[in-house]
Design an enzyme around this catalytic site. Structure first.
Site, PDB file in Angstrom:
ATOM      1  N   LEU A 117      78.087 -35.824   8.115  1.00 58.33           N
ATOM      2  CA  LEU A 117      79.216 -35.180   8.780  1.00 58.33           C
ATOM      3  C   LEU A 117      79.034 -33.675   8.690  1.00 58.33           C
ATOM      4  O   LEU A 117      78.327 -33.173   7.825  1.00 58.33           O
ATOM      5  CB  LEU A 117      80.540 -35.594   8.129  1.00 58.33           C
ATOM      6  CG  LEU A 117      80.870 -37.086   8.162  1.00 58.33           C
ATOM      7  CD1 LEU A 117      82.137 -37.360   7.376  1.00 58.33           C
ATOM      8  CD2 LEU A 117      81.022 -37.579   9.596  1.00 58.33           C
ATOM      9  N   GLY A 176      83.798 -28.480   6.834  1.00 55.61           N
ATOM     10  CA  GLY A 176      84.270 -28.462   5.457  1.00 55.61           C
ATOM     11  C   GLY A 176      84.047 -27.097   4.846  1.00 55.61           C
ATOM     12  O   GLY A 176      83.115 -26.372   5.185  1.00 55.61           O
ATOM     13  N   ALA A 177      84.926 -26.753   3.902  1.00 61.57           N
ATOM     14  CA  ALA A 177      84.851 -25.432   3.301  1.00 61.57           C
ATOM     15  C   ALA A 177      83.722 -25.316   2.289  1.00 61.57           C
ATOM     16  O   ALA A 177      83.308 -24.232   1.929  1.00 61.57           O
ATOM     17  CB  ALA A 177      86.190 -25.106   2.617  1.00 61.57           C
ATOM     18  N   GLY A 212      80.087 -27.638   0.511  1.00 63.93           N
ATOM     19  CA  GLY A 212      79.322 -28.846   0.284  1.00 63.93           C
ATOM     20  C   GLY A 212      78.781 -29.528   1.528  1.00 63.93           C
ATOM     21  O   GLY A 212      79.130 -29.199   2.647  1.00 63.93           O
ATOM     22  N   LYS A 224      81.061 -36.121  -0.576  1.00 65.56           N
ATOM     23  CA  LYS A 224      80.765 -34.687  -0.471  1.00 65.56           C
ATOM     24  C   LYS A 224      79.912 -34.296  -1.671  1.00 65.56           C
ATOM     25  O   LYS A 224      80.292 -34.533  -2.824  1.00 65.56           O
ATOM     26  CB  LYS A 224      82.055 -33.865  -0.442  1.00 65.56           C
ATOM     27  CG  LYS A 224      81.807 -32.363  -0.356  1.00 65.56           C
ATOM     28  CD  LYS A 224      83.094 -31.568  -0.382  1.00 65.56           C
ATOM     29  CE  LYS A 224      83.866 -31.692   0.904  1.00 65.56           C
ATOM     30  NZ  LYS A 224      85.023 -30.772   0.949  1.00 65.56           N
ATOM     31  N   ASP A 240      93.904 -23.176   5.286  1.00 68.40           N
ATOM     32  CA  ASP A 240      92.902 -23.410   6.339  1.00 68.40           C
ATOM     33  C   ASP A 240      93.353 -24.559   7.249  1.00 68.40           C
ATOM     34  O   ASP A 240      92.581 -25.484   7.521  1.00 68.40           O
ATOM     35  CB  ASP A 240      91.540 -23.709   5.721  1.00 68.40           C
ATOM     36  CG  ASP A 240      90.385 -23.520   6.708  1.00 68.40           C
ATOM     37  OD1 ASP A 240      90.606 -22.833   7.726  1.00 68.40           O
ATOM     38  OD2 ASP A 240      89.289 -24.047   6.456  1.00 68.40           O
TER      39      ASP A 240
END
Length: 396
Positions: free
Chosen positions: A165, A168-169, A171, A188, A283
């Site tokens: 995927l 994401g902030a 990882g 993650k 976010d």
């Protein structure tokens, strides 16, 4: 004094206070109150008190769906009755209205749920505090009860990667299959070598434990395989809201409105719950709202979330510029209201497929945000929805 505890419910059979004490003492339980004793097909009910919220949340995560003998227990975090009484005396009429339950995501959103949105999204309102938290869906209970949560934490070798995927902030993120059960999860992988990386990973895990609810993506397991921390969460099979937005634009207007009301109300409840725990998401955007198989929405990706302590009322700016409120550009500070502003932009996009402040380039778009220059919603959007969204994205 606020007393936090767990409501323990089971559908049949007999569970003793000794058994519950044995189960919950390691998590910090201080008392077990048996509401009634069960036998045959009668329901059983107990309340387990804890010293702190964190202990109760962790115990709920670890024991929900657990079997005691052959009896499965359902576990919910709940504040003790004394604080509920106090709230009922102090909440104003608007907050009481906003505390109404949502209908399920597959049914039409009723008038009460629409009122939840309207009364909970005033940018200067403190919102409401849900009485019950730690909700667990039927599908999640089925998954939990199929696994012994007191077995050893799974290892990396217990999973196979299905696909990667993006976003994401922090990882690298993958859809994985848990080999023993065959269930799909999200894994993650986060750098866990230097102190800065460890703090970021530990903070996000703590946030997920704190923010477990019906409307947030739930943490399942964590484990370390050097040099990474592996965070396993539930899998939202329909992807993020950005993907769903394209589908929404193909729906007839009436159907689109009802579907957006449902998403709107669910994310409002997620934010209200977060804010009641003194956490700012920082976010909010379509890529951080996820859609389950049944169509319900979950708020996720807490990597930038920030707890506001008693001495602060804001957090430093972080996140995605196109979803910043004007005050973020001016002051480089974020407030609870900043999350509400960003959600207003997201819901506008759900209805129209376009960003309300979008211009020819980034600089012009940011200037539109600062000056409150935005596109108008179409005439087919209901007045109550239109007014609510306009209040959320207006300059205050």
């Amino acid at each position: 004094m606020v007393q936090i505890g767990l409501n323990i419910i089971w559908a049949y059979g007999s569970i003793s206070s000794f058994q519950l004490n044995k189960l919950y003492k390691p998590f910090g339980a201080i008392d077990v109150n048996m509401k009634n004793s069960s036998s045959g097909i009668q329901k059983g009910h107990a309340f387990v008190k804890f010293k702190s919220q964190e202990e109760a949340y962790i115990a709920q995560q670890k024991t929900n769906g657990t079997n005691i003998g052959d009896i499965t227990i359902t576990v919910e975090v709940q504040e003790y009755q004394t604080i509920l009484v106090k709230r009922s005396l102090t909440n104003d009429k608007q907050n009481l209205t906003s505390n109404r339950k949502l209908s399920t995501a597959n049914s039409q959103l009723n008038t009460e749920s629409k009122q939840t949105v309207i009364s909970s999204t005033q940018r200067k309102s403190k919102g409401f505090i849900p009485k019950q938290i730690g909700y667990t869906s039927k599908s999640y209970l089925q998954q939990s009860s199929s696994m012994n949560l007191f077995d050893e934490t799974p290892q990396y070798e217990d999973f196979e990667i299905v696909k990667k995927l993006f976003g994401g902030a922090m990882g690298k993120t993958f859809v994985v299959r848990h080999k023993p059960s065959g269930l799909l999860y999200v894994m993650k992988r986060v750098d866990y070598l230097d102190e800065k990386d460890k703090k970021m990973a530990d903070d996000e895990i703590a946030q997920m434990k704190l923010l477990s609810s019906k409307y947030t993506v739930r943490l399942i397991w964590t484990f370390i395989k050097k040099p990474d921390m592996h965070v396993i969460t539930e899998y939202c099979s329909r992807g993020d809201l950005r993907k769903l937005m394209k589908e929404l634009q193909t729906l007839p207007e009436a159907e689109r409105i009802e579907r957006v009301w449902e998403i709107f109300a669910q994310i409002v409840l997620a934010l209200s719950f977060m804010h009641s725990r003194k956490v700012i998401h920082r976010d909010i955007k379509p890529e951080n709202i996820f859609i389950m198989k049944d169509g319900s929405a979950r708020l996720g990706d807490f990597g930038l979330s920030k707890i506001i302590n008693e001495n602060d009322y804001y957090a430093k700016a972080a996140g995605t510029k196109f979803y910043f409120a004007p005050e973020v550009f001016m002051q480089q500070k974020m407030y609870y209201e900043t999350d509400i502003y960003a959600l207003g932009i997201v819901i506008f996009e759900c209805l129209t497929g376009i960003h309300p402040f979008l211009a020819q380039n980034e600089e012009e778009t940011i200037n539109n945000i600062k000056n409150g220059i935005f596109a108008q919603l179409p005439n087919w959007v209901p007045t109550e929805m239109k007014k609510t969204i306009m209040k959320m994205i207006s300059v205050v």
